[in-house]
Scaffold this motif. Structure first.
Motif, PDB file in Angstrom:
ATOM      1  N   LEU A 142      33.428 -33.447 -27.469  1.00 32.46           N
ATOM      2  CA  LEU A 142      32.443 -33.228 -26.761  1.00 32.46           C
ATOM      3  C   LEU A 142      32.086 -33.852 -25.545  1.00 32.46           C
ATOM      4  CD1 LEU A 142      30.269 -33.650 -30.006  1.00 32.46           C
ATOM      5  CD2 LEU A 142      31.029 -31.495 -28.843  1.00 32.46           C
ATOM      6  N   THR A 143      31.782 -33.377 -24.284  1.00 28.95           N
ATOM      7  CA  THR A 143      31.342 -34.234 -23.071  1.00 28.95           C
ATOM      8  C   THR A 143      30.513 -33.653 -22.339  1.00 28.95           C
ATOM      9  OG1 THR A 143      32.801 -32.410 -21.727  1.00 28.95           O
ATOM     10  CG2 THR A 143      34.223 -34.121 -22.832  1.00 28.95           C
ATOM     11  N   GLY A 144      29.932 -34.273 -21.416  1.00 30.33           N
ATOM     12  CA  GLY A 144      28.535 -33.799 -21.103  1.00 30.33           C
ATOM     13  C   GLY A 144      27.540 -34.293 -21.659  1.00 30.33           C
ATOM     14  N   THR A 145      26.386 -34.234 -21.046  1.00 26.59           N
ATOM     15  CA  THR A 145      24.997 -34.358 -21.708  1.00 26.59           C
ATOM     16  C   THR A 145      24.423 -33.245 -21.754  1.00 26.59           C
ATOM     17  OG1 THR A 145      25.078 -36.821 -20.528  1.00 26.59           O
ATOM     18  CG2 THR A 145      23.035 -36.060 -21.250  1.00 26.59           C
ATOM     19  N   PRO A 146      23.566 -33.142 -22.889  1.00 30.99           N
ATOM     20  CA  PRO A 146      22.652 -31.654 -23.393  1.00 30.99           C
ATOM     21  C   PRO A 146      21.679 -31.894 -22.147  1.00 30.99           C
ATOM     22  CG  PRO A 146      22.895 -32.947 -25.042  1.00 30.99           C
ATOM     23  CD  PRO A 146      23.783 -33.646 -24.293  1.00 30.99           C
ATOM     24  N   ASP A 147      21.178 -30.650 -21.939  1.00 30.35           N
ATOM     25  CA  ASP A 147      19.859 -30.313 -21.172  1.00 30.35           C
ATOM     26  C   ASP A 147      18.666 -30.651 -22.137  1.00 30.35           C
ATOM     27  OD1 ASP A 147      17.329 -28.604 -20.222  1.00 30.35           O
ATOM     28  OD2 ASP A 147      18.611 -28.918 -18.397  1.00 30.35           O
ATOM     29  N   PRO A 148      17.408 -31.355 -21.826  1.00 26.16           N
ATOM     30  CA  PRO A 148      16.528 -31.568 -22.668  1.00 26.16           C
ATOM     31  C   PRO A 148      15.784 -30.477 -23.508  1.00 26.16           C
ATOM     32  CG  PRO A 148      16.197 -32.700 -20.649  1.00 26.16           C
ATOM     33  CD  PRO A 148      17.291 -31.791 -20.553  1.00 26.16           C
ATOM     34  N   ALA A 149      16.155 -29.421 -22.664  1.00 26.55           N
ATOM     35  CA  ALA A 149      15.838 -27.830 -23.558  1.00 26.55           C
ATOM     36  C   ALA A 149      16.534 -27.652 -24.453  1.00 26.55           C
ATOM     37  CB  ALA A 149      15.434 -26.972 -22.601  1.00 26.55           C
ATOM     38  N   VAL A 150      18.027 -28.222 -24.533  1.00 25.27           N
ATOM     39  CA  VAL A 150      19.044 -27.662 -25.541  1.00 25.27           C
ATOM     40  C   VAL A 150      18.741 -28.374 -26.894  1.00 25.27           C
ATOM     41  CG1 VAL A 150      21.448 -27.442 -25.877  1.00 25.27           C
ATOM     42  CG2 VAL A 150      20.550 -26.840 -23.877  1.00 25.27           C
ATOM     43  N   TYR A 161      45.950 -33.270 -33.459  1.00 25.05           N
ATOM     44  CA  TYR A 161      45.162 -32.152 -34.005  1.00 25.05           C
ATOM     45  C   TYR A 161      45.822 -30.823 -33.817  1.00 25.05           C
ATOM     46  CZ  TYR A 161      41.430 -35.627 -33.901  1.00 25.05           C
ATOM     47  OH  TYR A 161      40.716 -37.051 -34.402  1.00 25.05           O
ATOM     48  N   ASP A 162      45.647 -30.041 -34.910  1.00 25.99           N
ATOM     49  CA  ASP A 162      46.416 -28.701 -34.932  1.00 25.99           C
ATOM     50  C   ASP A 162      45.610 -27.875 -33.777  1.00 25.99           C
ATOM     51  OD1 ASP A 162      48.083 -28.893 -37.254  1.00 25.99           O
ATOM     52  OD2 ASP A 162      46.272 -29.930 -37.907  1.00 25.99           O
ATOM     53  N   GLY A 163      44.517 -28.305 -33.047  1.00 28.75           N
ATOM     54  CA  GLY A 163      43.869 -27.560 -32.129  1.00 28.75           C
ATOM     55  C   GLY A 163      42.750 -28.227 -31.854  1.00 28.75           C
ATOM     56  N   MET A 164      42.131 -27.547 -30.657  1.00 32.73           N
ATOM     57  CA  MET A 164      40.675 -28.244 -29.905  1.00 32.73           C
ATOM     58  C   MET A 164      39.781 -27.418 -29.542  1.00 32.73           C
ATOM     59  SD  MET A 164      40.353 -31.153 -27.176  1.00 32.73           S
ATOM     60  CE  MET A 164      41.029 -32.659 -28.207  1.00 32.73           C
ATOM     61  N   ILE A 165      38.501 -27.556 -29.670  1.00 29.89           N
ATOM     62  CA  ILE A 165      37.261 -26.901 -29.140  1.00 29.89           C
ATOM     63  C   ILE A 165      36.790 -27.906 -28.315  1.00 29.89           C
ATOM     64  CG2 ILE A 165      35.239 -25.683 -29.516  1.00 29.89           C
ATOM     65  CD1 ILE A 165      36.182 -25.733 -32.652  1.00 29.89           C
ATOM     66  N   TYR A 166      36.889 -27.584 -27.114  1.00 34.78           N
ATOM     67  CA  TYR A 166      36.579 -28.544 -26.102  1.00 34.78           C
ATOM     68  C   TYR A 166      35.089 -28.128 -25.375  1.00 34.78           C
ATOM     69  CZ  TYR A 166      37.033 -31.530 -21.716  1.00 34.78           C
ATOM     70  OH  TYR A 166      36.939 -32.675 -20.876  1.00 34.78           O
ATOM     71  N   VAL A 167      34.106 -29.022 -25.739  1.00 38.98           N
ATOM     72  CA  VAL A 167      32.896 -28.451 -25.325  1.00 38.98           C
ATOM     73  C   VAL A 167      32.175 -29.371 -24.421  1.00 38.98           C
ATOM     74  CG1 VAL A 167      30.365 -28.107 -26.355  1.00 38.98           C
ATOM     75  CG2 VAL A 167      32.598 -27.923 -27.895  1.00 38.98           C
ATOM     76  N   ASP A 168      31.488 -28.742 -23.410  1.00 37.78           N
ATOM     77  CA  ASP A 168      30.942 -29.369 -22.283  1.00 37.78           C
ATOM     78  C   ASP A 168      29.705 -28.949 -22.544  1.00 37.78           C
ATOM     79  OD1 ASP A 168      29.688 -30.268 -20.215  1.00 37.78           O
ATOM     80  OD2 ASP A 168      30.965 -29.617 -18.399  1.00 37.78           O
ATOM     81  N   LEU A 169      28.995 -30.163 -23.008  1.00 33.78           N
ATOM     82  CA  LEU A 169      27.268 -29.873 -23.497  1.00 33.78           C
ATOM     83  C   LEU A 169      26.394 -29.531 -22.444  1.00 33.78           C
ATOM     84  CD1 LEU A 169      27.408 -32.822 -26.020  1.00 33.78           C
ATOM     85  CD2 LEU A 169      27.544 -30.609 -26.533  1.00 33.78           C
ATOM     86  N   SER A 170      26.909 -30.200 -21.140  1.00 34.61           N
ATOM     87  CA  SER A 170      25.911 -29.880 -20.090  1.00 34.61           C
ATOM     88  C   SER A 170      25.929 -28.500 -19.516  1.00 34.61           C
ATOM     89  CB  SER A 170      26.402 -30.695 -18.892  1.00 34.61           C
ATOM     90  OG  SER A 170      27.549 -30.240 -18.493  1.00 34.61           O
ATOM     91  N   LYS A 171      26.688 -27.942 -20.055  1.00 38.62           N
ATOM     92  CA  LYS A 171      26.573 -26.281 -19.560  1.00 38.62           C
ATOM     93  C   LYS A 171      26.021 -25.161 -20.663  1.00 38.62           C
ATOM     94  CE  LYS A 171      30.668 -26.747 -16.496  1.00 38.62           C
ATOM     95  NZ  LYS A 171      32.199 -26.305 -16.065  1.00 38.62           N
ATOM     96  N   ILE A 172      25.792 -25.938 -21.605  1.00 35.26           N
ATOM     97  CA  ILE A 172      25.288 -25.136 -22.941  1.00 35.26           C
ATOM     98  C   ILE A 172      23.741 -24.955 -22.613  1.00 35.26           C
ATOM     99  CG2 ILE A 172      24.449 -25.106 -25.483  1.00 35.26           C
ATOM    100  CD1 ILE A 172      26.933 -26.379 -26.163  1.00 35.26           C
ATOM    101  N   ARG A 173      23.278 -23.824 -22.637  1.00 36.14           N
ATOM    102  CA  ARG A 173      21.954 -23.202 -22.662  1.00 36.14           C
ATOM    103  C   ARG A 173      21.092 -22.685 -23.805  1.00 36.14           C
ATOM    104  NH1 ARG A 173      22.669 -25.626 -18.902  1.00 36.14           N
ATOM    105  NH2 ARG A 173      20.727 -26.236 -19.111  1.00 36.14           N
ATOM    106  N   PRO A 174      20.077 -22.666 -23.962  1.00 39.66           N
ATOM    107  CA  PRO A 174      19.086 -22.052 -24.965  1.00 39.66           C
ATOM    108  C   PRO A 174      19.590 -20.932 -25.528  1.00 39.66           C
ATOM    109  CG  PRO A 174      17.632 -23.153 -23.503  1.00 39.66           C
ATOM    110  CD  PRO A 174      18.938 -23.082 -22.696  1.00 39.66           C
TER     111      PRO A 174
END
Length: 766
Positions: A197-205, A291-304
């Protein structure tokens, strides 16, 4: 937003993920294998699994758990099975909650009778009993039982406490019975997938937005199926533990085995707040972890987000959905019609578009995913001084526990919600599985709950009723409610919001929860209501087997809700034969009739064998074709059972009744291309059915018979490949196989079910 790595990944010093091939090039070819093996031990999961592993092998695990949990749909059957298997006390803390059938609205007294049985069992065997409306199962376990480095087993698929440092697994009741008998949970060491997990989630998320985005990215390709998701990375610190809990519980919908999170000061604060500071310890990957795999998540880009029917992986951003609503809804209508049938020209989703806006008729915030403090407090903030309106739209809110409810009252959140027109209710899981707040026919509901499978909201398409559920975060549900049901993203509603600090008070637990662990009273009588029945006697596996094909489902996935419907039918789950009448009732209503016909044929066979006369015309015809395959085939050592065929059965719930209902109707096997989850395959095995698979398309049809000669002998010998013979106008071979079984699993099938297996062990003093 989310990137999936196509290879293994090294995480160095908790950051800087490096693809395996790059890191191993630096190490050198000769050292790479040893380096990787050592780095595999650097994950959080490895340490917890090996601490609980009772085998001598690090690769073939035999796990004993620290605690267990069941709710009132499952605990009666589990206790009955364990009792029949020789259990005299609960050897580990076992929590019995009453959050599924707590309304007691269907079937007369039978739901409350189950609760009375549960309390009597807690007294007799030394259990922990949480009365109805006090807490949903997973919130109670978070508040009172989970802790860093622990492992917990639950008979609910959403058993997930990874954000509190606990590896928790949801399984069918048979696996809990094994723990009650002090046996182990046996699995090969699973692959571990990092969720970085990277980034900071938007307040609306909110947490549901993040969870749905991850599910949408991984589910359809099976990226984490039967694996452990390990949440790490610098951005965990940007989420409170309560927020993390709401993401974590949704990992079940990825089809993973379990989940675990890196812990920090906020985890410690959460556990301290709940009076269990000693349950905290820092968990993090070692300096080098593979790790056998990775899910790389940029929290700042996730929207509702919104997950449209009929699966949590059917996800879109709310903005994307609103821009393309017509096209997306028409596509969804076609998918629904294909799955449940219906008029191809019917418009039952697109009719909710008015002047380019999409209107819904219901909102629900509830359960282990939505009912947490942070979600409801944010929803109350969004709805402050707003109005849900007095038209069709309604909003129901269920805090996940009485302590959560009490503090929401103190903070004024309940007042804000009620003033806006929401109805606030008690802790209840009903909206998650179709036993509460079923929408009107043709209505559309948006829910911060766990699932939106077909019928999961309680409608009955087979009876001409249909309603639909989409999953959304509580924040966007509240924004939609404030706009009278017009679908609205939470963006812009929480920019200045600061969550009020939660104050936990467990006085209600101290006053109402029965704490009996270690205090068993063996002379206490179990209290049986009239619906609580013992398991019927089940036969062992015969030498030869004739299987009648009683259903053939070609959908890409068949959920446990389709195998045995949830909703009001769950009230009958303490009565094995009573519940079995509902098997596949909303997917193939003729299945039960066909299965009963196969069971009746088996009864005729047994009678004819006993009388040494063979007159039944159907049996004569089957026997004639059997002898083409095996000249010496005899009815004396040949049994008849039913089978179901699905392409990929068992997605969703852990409930063992999806398998046990087939078994008590005479089921002897499943055939599929792939099992959707490990837990459903385990249920099939624990109920003594053969978990067959095939590689090619199914060439048999409903009502045909498949003869499998020497199935018992071959299984005893450890053989996993079998040739069946379709007894049609001609006798045609079909190649079947079983994926590897443990020795106990093999013997459970040979015995006919887990109860028989345990009785035999007891008789033999094993």
């Amino acid at each position: 937003m989310i990137t999936l790595y196509g290879e293994g990944v090294y995480v160095i010093k908790g950051k800087d993920p490096v693809p395996a091939h790059e890191q191993e090039q630096k190490i050198g070819k000769e050292m790479a294998a040893a380096y990787r093996d050592k780095a595999k031990q650097g994950t959080i999961s490895y340490g917890i699994l090996q601490t609980h592993n009772k085998s001598k092998s690090a690769d073939l695990l035999q796990i004993q758990f620290d605690a267990m949990a069941s709710h009132d749909i499952t605990y009666v059957g589990i206790i009955q099975t364990a009792k029949a298997s020789g259990m005299h006390r609960f050897p580990l803390p076992y929590v019995l909650t009453n959050c599924h059938n707590s309304l007691c609205a269907v079937g007369g007294t039978i739901n409350e009778d189950d609760h009375v049985f549960g309390l009597s069992a807690a007294k007799k065997y030394g259990g922990i009993f949480v009365p109805p409306h006090i807490a949903v199962i997973h919130q109670y376990m978070r508040e009172k039982m989970a802790g860093c480095g622990k492992m917990i087993l639950g008979s609910d698929s959403h058993t997930r406490y990874g954000a509190l440092g606990t590896l928790a697994i949801g399984e069918g009741g048979g696996e809990l019975v094994k723990q009650l008998l002090q046996d182990t949970y046996d699995i090969p060491y699973p692959e571990i997938i990092a969720v970085y997990l990277t980034g900071t989630p938007d307040p609306a998320v909110g947490p549901h937005d993040i969870a749905l985005a991850i599910i949408g990215a991984v589910f359809k390709q099976g990226y984490v199926k039967n694996k452990i998701m390990e949440f790490i990375g610098p951005s965990i610190k940007h989420m409170r533990t309560d927020f993390r809990n709401s993401i974590d519980v949704m990992t079940t919908e990825t089809a993973c085995l379990s989940s675990i999170w890196q812990t920090d000061e906020d985890t410690e604060q959460y556990l301290s707040l709940h009076g269990r500071k000693e349950a905290y310890k820092k968990l993090a990957p070692h300096e080098t972890a593979y790790y056998d795999g990775m899910i790389y998540v940029d929290l700042s880009k996730i929207r509702p987000m919104i997950a449209l029917p009929m699966h949590p992986s059917n996800v879109f951003t709310i903005d994307e959905f609103k821009r393309q609503a017509g096209d997306i809804l028409r596509m969804t209508e076609k998918d629904i019609q294909k799955r449940i049938g219906g008029n191809n020209s019917a418009a039952f989703l697109t009719d909710k578009l008015q002047d380019g806006k999409f209107y819904v008729q219901q909102g629900v915030i509830a359960g282990c995913a939505g009912g947490n403090y942070g979600n409801i407090a944010a929803a109350a903030h969004v709805l402050a001084h707003k109005n849900c309106g007095n038209d069709m739209f309604s909003l129901e809110v269920y805090p996940s526990s009485q302590p959560v409810y009490m503090d929401l009252i103190r903070k004024g959140c309940v007042t804000s919600l009620m003033a806006a027109g929401a109805v606030v209710k008690t802790a209840f899981c009903g909206p998650c599985f179709g036993a509460g707040d079923t929408p009107a026919n043709n209505a559309f509901s948006i829910r911060h709950t766990t699932r939106n499978f077909p019928n999961r909201e309680g409608s009955k398409p087979g009876n001409g009723q249909f309603s639909a559920v989409a999953l959304m975060d509580a924040r966007s549900i509240a924004a939609t409610a404030g706009n009278g049901g017009c679908l609205t993203s939470a963006e812009g509603y929480l920019d200045e919001y600061v969550e009020p600090e939660y104050i936990y008070d467990d006085m209600v637990y101290n006053k109402r929860v029965y704490e009996g662990f270690g205090k068993e009273k063996s002379d206490t009588a179990l209290i049986y209501g009239p619906n609580i029945k013992d398991w019927p006697e089940l036969p062992p596996l015969p030498e030869h087997l004739v299987l009648k094909v009683c259903t053939k489902i070609s959908d890409p996935v068949t959920t446990t809700d389709e195998l045995i419907p949830s909703g009001e039918t769950s009230s009958y789950r303490s009565n094995p034969l009573g519940l079995a009448a509902f098997t596949l009732s909303r997917r193939d209503p003729d299945y039960v009739m066909r299965a009963k016909a196969a069971a009746m044929l088996e009864e005729i066979r047994k009678k004819e064998v006993a009388e040494d006369r063979y007159a039944d015309s159907v049996l004569k015809e089957i026997h004639k074709k059997m002898k083409i395959v095996v000249g010496s085939a005899d009815w004396k050592d040949t049994g008849i059972g039913s089978l179901i065929y699905c392409v990929k059965p068992g997605d969703g719930s852990a409930r063992e009744q999806a398998a046990s209902c087939q078994r008590v109707l005479g089921g002897a096997a499943n055939i599929c291309r792939e099992y959707a989850t490990k837990r459903y395959r385990s249920n099939v095995i624990n109920w003594g059915m053969l978990p067959f698979q095939l590689k090619e398309e199914a060439s048999f049809s409903v009502d045909e018979y498949i003869f499998i000669p020497f199935v018992r002998s071959r299984l005893q010998e450890g053989k996993l490949h079998f040739t069946g013979y379709i007894l049609d106008h001609t006798v045609r071979p079909v190649s079947l196989y079983i994926e590897p079984l443990t020795e106990n699993e093999k013997n459970i099938i040979l015995s006919g079910c887990l109860i028989n297996f345990n009785r035999q062990r007891k008789q033999n003093n094993i």
